[in-house]
Design an enzyme around this catalytic site. Structure first.
Site, mmCIF file in Angstrom:
data_model
loop_
_atom_site.group_PDB
_atom_site.id
_atom_site.type_symbol
_atom_site.label_atom_id
_atom_site.label_comp_id
_atom_site.label_asym_id
_atom_site.label_seq_id
_atom_site.Cartn_x
_atom_site.Cartn_y
_atom_site.Cartn_z
ATOM 1 N N GLN A 283 26.030 42.885 29.288
ATOM 2 C CA GLN A 283 25.944 42.019 28.127
ATOM 3 C C GLN A 283 24.529 42.104 27.571
ATOM 4 O O GLN A 283 23.693 42.796 28.152
ATOM 5 C CB GLN A 283 26.300 40.603 28.540
ATOM 6 C CG GLN A 283 27.713 40.504 29.127
ATOM 7 C CD GLN A 283 28.157 39.081 29.421
ATOM 8 O OE1 GLN A 283 27.514 38.106 29.099
ATOM 9 N NE2 GLN A 283 29.318 38.967 30.076
ATOM 10 N N GLU B 48 33.263 47.159 27.015
ATOM 11 C CA GLU B 48 32.417 46.649 28.108
ATOM 12 C C GLU B 48 32.070 47.834 28.997
ATOM 13 O O GLU B 48 32.973 48.463 29.564
ATOM 14 C CB GLU B 48 33.124 45.575 28.935
ATOM 15 C CG GLU B 48 33.237 44.240 28.243
ATOM 16 C CD GLU B 48 33.802 43.142 29.138
ATOM 17 O OE1 GLU B 48 33.516 43.135 30.356
ATOM 18 O OE2 GLU B 48 34.542 42.303 28.608
ATOM 19 N N ASN C 216 36.054 37.159 29.794
ATOM 20 C CA ASN C 216 37.002 36.252 30.444
ATOM 21 C C ASN C 216 36.964 34.863 29.789
ATOM 22 O O ASN C 216 37.975 34.162 29.763
ATOM 23 C CB ASN C 216 36.678 36.138 31.933
ATOM 24 C CG ASN C 216 36.841 37.471 32.655
ATOM 25 O OD1 ASN C 216 37.508 38.384 32.168
ATOM 26 N ND2 ASN C 216 36.236 37.597 33.817
ATOM 27 N N ASN D 18 41.363 39.642 25.932
ATOM 28 C CA ASN D 18 40.441 40.307 26.850
ATOM 29 C C ASN D 18 41.098 40.515 28.214
ATOM 30 O O ASN D 18 41.634 39.552 28.792
ATOM 31 C CB ASN D 18 39.186 39.431 27.050
ATOM 32 C CG ASN D 18 38.217 40.036 28.043
ATOM 33 O OD1 ASN D 18 37.563 41.032 27.754
ATOM 34 N ND2 ASN D 18 38.136 39.454 29.237
ATOM 35 N N GLU D 19 41.095 41.725 28.698
ATOM 36 C CA GLU D 19 41.494 42.069 30.080
ATOM 37 C C GLU D 19 42.744 41.314 30.539
ATOM 38 O O GLU D 19 42.741 40.693 31.615
ATOM 39 C CB GLU D 19 40.334 41.805 31.046
ATOM 40 C CG GLU D 19 39.159 42.734 30.813
ATOM 41 C CD GLU D 19 38.074 42.649 31.882
ATOM 42 O OE1 GLU D 19 38.116 41.761 32.756
ATOM 43 O OE2 GLU D 19 37.151 43.499 31.846
ATOM 44 N N TYR E 226 32.541 49.115 34.923
ATOM 45 C CA TYR E 226 31.246 48.771 35.524
ATOM 46 C C TYR E 226 31.086 49.625 36.778
ATOM 47 O O TYR E 226 32.052 49.848 37.512
ATOM 48 C CB TYR E 226 31.208 47.292 35.899
ATOM 49 C CG TYR E 226 31.269 46.361 34.701
ATOM 50 C CD1 TYR E 226 30.134 46.102 33.946
ATOM 51 C CD2 TYR E 226 32.465 45.753 34.330
ATOM 52 C CE1 TYR E 226 30.183 45.253 32.846
ATOM 53 C CE2 TYR E 226 32.519 44.895 33.230
ATOM 54 C CZ TYR E 226 31.368 44.657 32.493
ATOM 55 O OH TYR E 226 31.413 43.817 31.395
ATOM 56 N N GLU F 59 28.588 36.954 25.661
ATOM 57 C CA GLU F 59 29.675 36.102 26.167
ATOM 58 C C GLU F 59 29.109 34.730 26.504
ATOM 59 O O GLU F 59 27.948 34.613 26.923
ATOM 60 C CB GLU F 59 30.298 36.731 27.425
ATOM 61 C CG GLU F 59 31.373 35.833 28.047
ATOM 62 C CD GLU F 59 32.262 36.524 29.082
ATOM 63 O OE1 GLU F 59 31.977 37.677 29.433
ATOM 64 O OE2 GLU F 59 33.241 35.888 29.519
HETATM 65 O O1 AHR Z 1 30.999 41.045 31.445
HETATM 66 C C1 AHR Z 1 31.417 40.224 32.497
HETATM 67 C C2 AHR Z 1 32.932 40.133 32.620
HETATM 68 O O2 AHR Z 1 33.435 41.380 33.034
HETATM 69 C C3 AHR Z 1 33.707 39.849 31.356
HETATM 70 O O3 AHR Z 1 33.815 38.488 31.103
HETATM 71 C C4 AHR Z 1 35.048 40.416 31.650
HETATM 72 O O4 AHR Z 1 35.726 40.823 30.487
HETATM 73 C C5 AHR Z 1 34.777 41.541 32.616
HETATM 74 O O5 AHR Z 1 35.607 41.488 33.715
#
Ligand code: AHR
Length: 502
Positions: free
Chosen positions: A349, A292, A72, A172-173, A244, A27
Site C-alpha cells: 500500500q 495489489e 478487505n 475485493n478478493e 505478495y 486502504e
Molecule cells: O493489502 C493488504 C490486504 O491484502 C488487502 O486488504 C487484501 O485485499 C489483501 O489480502
C-alpha cells in the site's frame, strides 16, 4: 565475473506503456489513512488535514492512480458513512482488520487528496456485504452531475462538480475464506455482471475490474477466473490479480527469483481470459489489473483476530531492505514486460502498511528502499516498452527452478528518442557484466546511470537514518556505437537512461 548479452531494438515492441502501471493503494487499514496520508493534527498538515510530506513523496514517487478504500476493508464498508458533516459520521467496527473506523476520512476527503497528489482515483465497491444498489448509488453520488437525490447530496456536501471517477473494482478478493461476504465463483460472477450493468447505466464511461483470484496459490485459481468471466466477460474491462511475496527460511536466491511466479501468474490469467474470449466468440480482449502487488513478510503477521479493537493500530508496518527493493524492481520489470495486457497495477500500500512511505504520528516521513525502484521506473519509463531477452547464466532456485540471473526491460519514448533500461541482477554472490547490442538505435549518450545495491543486502532505512539505502551513481558503463556494457553488482537494481546525441 558472469556475463550476459542482450539486444536493444526499437522494433521489439511489447506495447505502449500505460501510466496506470504506476499505481498504488490506500486502504482503511492500520495507519495507511490515519497518520499516514491524513493527520489533521500534524504540524505540516494542509487545511484539509493531508500530510504535506506524504503528498510530496507520493508525487516524487510518480504514482499515477490510487485504489481506495480497500482491500478487505471494502467488503464490509458502507460508503455513506464517510460522506457529509464529519461530526455526524458514525464510528463502526471494521471486521476485516478488527479496527474502529471513525469515518473522519471518506470519499470526499479521498478525492480531495487525489487532486492534491495529482493522481487518478480508483474506487472499489462493496460486493461482500452489499450489492447492486449500493454500488449504483455510489456511482450516482460520485459521477452524476446533479438533480437527483444522491448527486445533490454530493453537491450539498461541497462538491458541485462530479468526481468523474473512471476506474472501479467490483469488490475485493471474494474468493478468499477471510473475506466478509465471500462468494463462490458463480455467485460472484453473476453479482459482478449485474453490478457492472447497473453501474454502467448510471455512467457509461466507467471502466470495471472483476475480481480474479486473491493469489496464484488459491486452490480455485484458474477455475475461479474461468467461471467468473463466463458470467461477467462482456460487462467488464479488466480482471484483477493480487500477489505478495516474501523470503522463506532464509532462502534469498528463491526470494530474488519471485518475479518468475508473477510472470507465470500473468501469463496464466491472460490464457484464461483468452479462453473465455474464444468460447464466447467475443471481439473484446480483456486487460489485467494487477491491483495489489508487493513484498509482504506475512510470517510476521499473526492476523487481526486476536487484536483489541482500536483506531488506526500499527499493522504490518514492514521494514524493507535492499533485497526487498531489488525484488520490487524485478516486479516492475515484469509488469512492464507485460505492458500489452497489464493496463493497471497498484503497489500495495502507499503509506505505513507494507509501504514505500513510512511516517511517524506528529513526526517525519521517510522513503523505504522499495520507494526507489518505483520512483525511478515511474520517472524514466516512457513511451513504448521494448522486450529485452538477456542470454544469461541461470540461478538454480528451490522455489522457482532455474531463472536467468538478469531480468531486464527497456522503454523508448518516440517523441524524444530517450531510451531507459531497467535491469536486476538476481545473483546472491556474483556481479554480471551485461553487454547490450545497441546497433539498431540511433547514436545515444548516457545521461543517467544509477545502482541500488549494498554490501549488506539487509540494510534498511529508518527515521533516524532515512537515506542509508538509495540509488547511487553507477560507474564504469561503456557506451559505443555498437554496444553498451555495464557491470551489475550482485543483488542490485540498475537504471540506465540514454538520450539522443544530437
Ligand atoms: O493489502 C493488504 C490486504 O491484502 C488487502 O486488504 C487484501 O485485499 C489483501 O489480502
Amino acid at each position: 565475473m558472469l556475463t550476459a548479452r542482450a539486444t536493444l531494438d526499437p522494433a521489439f515492441v511489447v506495447g505502449e506503456l500505460d501510466r496506470r502501471l504506476f499505481g498504488s493503494f490506500v486502504e482503511h487499514m492500520g495507519r495507511c489513512v490515519y497518520t499516514g496520508v491524513y493527520e489533521p493534527g500534524h504540524p505540516d498538515a494542509t487545511p484539509e488535514g493531508f500530510r504535506r510530506d506524504v503528498l510530496e513523496l507520493t508525487r516524487e514517487m510518480g504514482v499515477s492512480v490510487v485504489r481506495y478504500p480497500g482491500g478487505n476493508f471494502v467488503s464490509g464498508y458502507r460508503w455513506e458513512d464517510g460522506v457529509g458533516p464529519v461530526e455526524e459520521r458514525p464510528a463502526r467496527l471494521d471486521l476485516a482488520w478488527r479496527s474502529i473506523e471513525t469515518n473522519a476520512f471518506g470519499l470526499g476527503e479521498f478525492i480531495g487528496w487525489t487532486r492534491a497528489a495529482g493522481v487518478e482515483p480508483m474506487l472499489a465497491v462493496n460486493l461482500g456485504t452489499r450489492g447492486v444498489q449500493a454500488a449504483a448509488d455510489l456511482v450516482e453520488y460520485a459521477n452524476h452531475p446533479g438533480g437527483t437525490l444522491l448527486s445533490d447530496r454530493r453537491r450539498k456536501n461541497g462538491a458541485d462538480q462530479p468526481y468523474d471517477v473512471r476506474l472501479w473494482c467490483l469488490g475485493n478478493e471474494l474468493d478468499g475464506p477471510w473475506q466478509v461476504g465471500r462468494k463462490t465463483a458463480y455467485e460472484y460472477g453473476r453479482l459482478a455482471a449485474e453490478t457492472a450493468k447497473a453501474m454502467r447505466l448510471v455512467d457509461p464511461r466507467v471502466e470495471l475490474v472483476a475480481c480474479g483470484s486473491s493469489s496464484r496459490s488459491m486452490p480455485s485459481f484458474g477455475e475461479w477466473e474461468r467461471v467468473v468471466l463466463e458470467q461477467a466477460y462482456e460487462y467488464v474491462d479488466y480482471v484483477s490479480l493480487h500477489a505478495y511475496y516474501e523470503e522463506h527460511d532464509g532462502d534469498l536466491a528463491s526470494f530474488l527469483a519471485s518475479a518468475a511466479d508473477m510472470d507465470a501468474f500473468i501469463e496464466e490469467v491472460v490464457a484464461t481470459c483468452d479462453h473465455v474470449k474464444a468460447v464466447k466468440r467475443s471481439d473484446k480482449r480483456l486487460r489485467l489489473s494487477f491491483d495489489e502487488w508487493n513484498v509482504w513478510n506475512q510470517r510476521h503477521f499473526a492476523g487481526a483476530s486476536s487484536l483489541p479493537w482500536q483506531e488506526a493500530p500499527r499493522l504490518i508496518e514492514d521494514e524493507y531492505s535492499v533485497a526487498d527493493a531489488v525484488v520490487v524492481g524485478s516486479f516492475l520489470v515484469t509488469l512492464l514486460r507485460h505492458a500489452d495486457r497489464v493496463g493497471v497495477a497498484c503497489q500495495a500500500q502507499l503509506a505505513n502498511v507494507i509501504a514505500p512511505i513510512r511516517t511517524e504520528p506528529g513526526g517525519p516521513a521517510w522513503r523505504q528502499p522499495t520507494f526507489w525502484p518505483f520512483a525511478q521506473a515511474a520517472r524514466l519509463a516512457r513511451g513504448e516498452v521494448l522486450r529485452v531477452e538477456p542470454d544469461a547464466p541461470v540461478c538454480d532456485t528451490k522455489r522457482h527452478g532455474e531463472v536467468p540471473v538478469v531480468l531486464a526491460v527497456a522503454t523508448r519514448d518516440g517523441a524524444t528518442g530517450a531510451v531507459s533500461v531497467f535491469a536486476v541482477n538476481r545473483s546472491v554472490t556474483d556481479p554480471v557484466r551485461l553487454d547490450l547490442d545497441v546497433r539498431a538505435l540511433p547514436a545515444l549518450r548516457l545521461a543517467e546511470h544509477s545502482v541500488l545495491a549494498n554490501g549488506d543486502v539487509r540494510a534498511v532505512n529508518t527515521a533516524a537514518d532515512p537515506d542509508r539505502v538509495r540509488p547511487r551513481p553507477g560507474t564504469g558503463a561503456e557506451l559505443g556505437a555498437r554496444s553498451l556494457s555495464v557491470t551489475l553488482p550482485p543483488v542490485s537494481w540498475n537504471v540506465l537512461h540514454l538520450l539522443p546525441l544530437a
